[in-house]
Motif scaffolding. Sequence first.
Motif, PDB file in Angstrom:
ATOM      1  N   LEU A 139       0.737  -1.233   0.022  1.00 10.05           N
ATOM      2  CA  LEU A 139      -0.170   0.049  -0.161  1.00 10.05           C
ATOM      3  C   LEU A 139       0.906   1.421   0.097  1.00 10.05           C
ATOM      4  N   LEU A 140       1.846   1.202   0.789  1.00 11.89           N
ATOM      5  CA  LEU A 140       2.760   2.511   0.796  1.00 11.89           C
ATOM      6  C   LEU A 140       3.383   2.461  -0.570  1.00 11.89           C
ATOM      7  N   LEU A 141       3.957   1.565  -1.222  1.00 18.69           N
ATOM      8  CA  LEU A 141       4.558   1.797  -2.622  1.00 18.69           C
ATOM      9  C   LEU A 141       3.683   2.321  -3.465  1.00 18.69           C
ATOM     10  N   LEU A 190       6.774   8.929   5.050  1.00 17.39           N
ATOM     11  CA  LEU A 190       8.167   9.454   4.138  1.00 17.39           C
ATOM     12  C   LEU A 190       7.924   9.583   2.611  1.00 17.39           C
ATOM     13  N   LEU A 191       7.773   8.266   2.337  1.00 20.36           N
ATOM     14  CA  LEU A 191       7.645   7.990   0.742  1.00 20.36           C
ATOM     15  C   LEU A 191       6.490   8.746   0.236  1.00 20.36           C
ATOM     16  N   ALA A 228       3.889   3.632  -9.848  1.00 19.13           N
ATOM     17  CA  ALA A 228       3.521   3.160  -8.507  1.00 19.13           C
ATOM     18  C   ALA A 228       2.477   2.305  -8.581  1.00 19.13           C
ATOM     19  N   GLY A 229       1.474   2.445  -9.110  1.00 19.63           N
ATOM     20  CA  GLY A 229       0.274   1.905  -9.125  1.00 19.63           C
ATOM     21  C   GLY A 229       0.570   0.310  -9.510  1.00 19.63           C
ATOM     22  N   SER A 243      -3.124   6.348  -7.729  1.00 23.23           N
ATOM     23  CA  SER A 243      -2.382   5.202  -7.943  1.00 23.23           C
ATOM     24  C   SER A 243      -2.794   4.323  -6.817  1.00 23.23           C
ATOM     25  N   LEU A 244      -3.327   4.495  -5.844  1.00 27.69           N
ATOM     26  CA  LEU A 244      -3.800   3.626  -4.568  1.00 27.69           C
ATOM     27  C   LEU A 244      -4.809   2.706  -5.500  1.00 27.69           C
TER      28      LEU A 244
END
Lengths: 589, 133
Positions: free
Chosen positions: A395-397, A404-405, A432-433, A524-525
């Motif tokens: 999820l963070l990616l 921070l990311l 990123a997605g 993107s999420l």
Amino acid sequence: MPDWFSLGWIPSAVLPPLPVALPLAMCATLLATAHLMPGRWPDILASLTALAVAALCGLIAVRAADAPLVYWFGGWTPRAGMPLGIGFSVDAASGWVAAFIGTLFAASFVFAWGFFEETHGHFQILMLLFLAAMVGFVFTRDLFNLFVWFEVMSVAAFALTAYHLDESALAGALNFTVTNSLAGFLMLGGIGLIYARAGTLDFEELARAVAHAGRDPVTAGAFCLVATALMIKAAVVPFQFWLADAHAVAPSPVSVIFSGAMVSLGLFGLAKLTAVVFTGSDQVRGAVSLFMIGAGSATALVGGWMAVLQRHLKRLLAFSTISHAGIMLLGIGALSQGGTGGLLLYLVGHGLVKGALFMVAGILLATRAGIDEIALRGLGHGIGPAGIAMALGGLLLCGLPLGLLDQGTRVLQGALLDGGHPFAVAATVVGAGLTGAAVLRAAGRIFLGLGPDPGNEAQAPSEAEREKANRPLWLMLAPCLVLLALNISAPEAGVARLAAKATPTFMHQGGGFGHGPEWLPWLSLALALVIAAFALGRHKLPRWFSRPVRATQLAPTRLLEQVHSGLIGDYVTWVVVGLTILAGLLATS
Amino acid sequence: MSWLPYAVAAWLFGIGLFGISTSRNYIHLIGCLSVCQSATYVLLLGIGYRWDAIAPIFYDHPPGTPAVDPVMQALVLTDIVVGATLTALLLVLTLQVYKRSGTLDPERLRPMRKNAGGGRVGARQEPGAEAQL
């Protein structure tokens, strides 16, 4: 004695070489005495050394908040304005990046606790050498010294990749070694050219000479060679091929460092050289803007797409690293405060998250004796926390607005929008997605048992792999969770203040930066969730829907697979192609 | 300074790259890599060279005598050390590859592609690619 705790008794003048000297001294000590040490002593010493390096670098970063700390080796200070010696110059941004590298190494050492039997400390020695080289690479202000650290870093990395000495690891290490040695030669050629023009190797003096030379084929040629070398390290399309081969076969604790720090250091070096040394040449700036934006977008998309196609988990994560390296490269291409500031934040955030994800892959290799996503389906029961870490990492990616990311992503997207690169922003969202989708799909399949029953497909096509199993789960999980927690808990306001102050010093020019729109990360999420859900639930969808969707993917997929041939000769040909494109852009801009 | 050393350096680098990209034997490939590296030696020495100058050792020459650039010679020395390390490491890897798989042909040794060894381009599918999407 408050002064004692704030470490005021350590003079700033002696600080910069310490984080490099300390791991090197520990290397020598371990080499001489490791075979006499009982049990886990090398592990303990290596972890403590990495922590000490992180602390020292943090201290340096704090001390360098107002002006960079400069150190000249052997007391060779510049005479009459001419630097004769070799120096370290540490600004706050470089200091914090080095502190992050130290932290990542400490986490990796804890993760690797008991990973190798009877190594006589060789693993720790190579890793500490790797650490020293990285810190030196970040701190130096001399182009040739940069090359030396680059090579030390490479040689340590080559040896670590082949550590297992099985067939895959050796073939991956050979590809890695040949491509990255070529990078070293290109860099050396570039250094020779720029020295021929400027007569010095010190960054500040070089910058003056470059600005004075104006439009000059020698300077442009030097930039072309040095930049190509750093982009090979950073796995930018079309130089990215070695990365997936090497990262997938290296031992997991080493992959943590490769993906978390080594790849992004190539970009760090490129950002530093572009901002400090070559900023005075309009020719270089024009070509950088074109090439980095184009190659960065392509890298983000190709890496993301390839990540979705993988079923070998470490290879999947390796392609995701390629994709994120592309996004970071866009930050250099933006040629602005925001671009570089975003790149620095993104570098640290991505390193923490990707390190944690490689640790999850290592946990699966150790406790479930497999790395193949399909074969591992539903086998994640009993190691639930690892599943939560993997899902959170995924999820963070792909842009979960936390930590921070995400902060780096928004600053970067803001800079790209301000610079008028909407296509590049789209590439960051899609790249990123896609990588997030790949990780989430794997997490869903392994830990929740989602997706179709594989049947015969469960046979993994790659050779059976496993890593040493008798390590306690909590010991492997703890560093992984610490890295994720570090990424999430970074205080946003404090980091923003720090970045706004450190970036101008890093780039040697003033300016400020804003943020991209808040809804972009959500986009993107959402994309990631849709793709992951489609991949896992495809067998339940009606055929009239899933078939055309699949048909559209076949052609580009086939093409990409053919290009990633695993052949060193093809990789070298692609290096030449990339070099030619960059040279062409430099000649025409 | 004449253009000859630069032309030689470019030629060496190019022919080395050609050798690497067409090589079917790792020992030959490592040799080609060394040829590429020789290009950097020639380039650096060419840049540092001065006509009618001495070696940069002033033991029996008065200070001020024109000498070739010592910085470039230092770079070449470092480069040679790097080259020796790399070649040694590569040869060790190659030896281990040969012990384990009995071949030195890059085309039969593709990482992560177990059944490699067929035709050149596109003969191999990425493992399980179609299983995913």
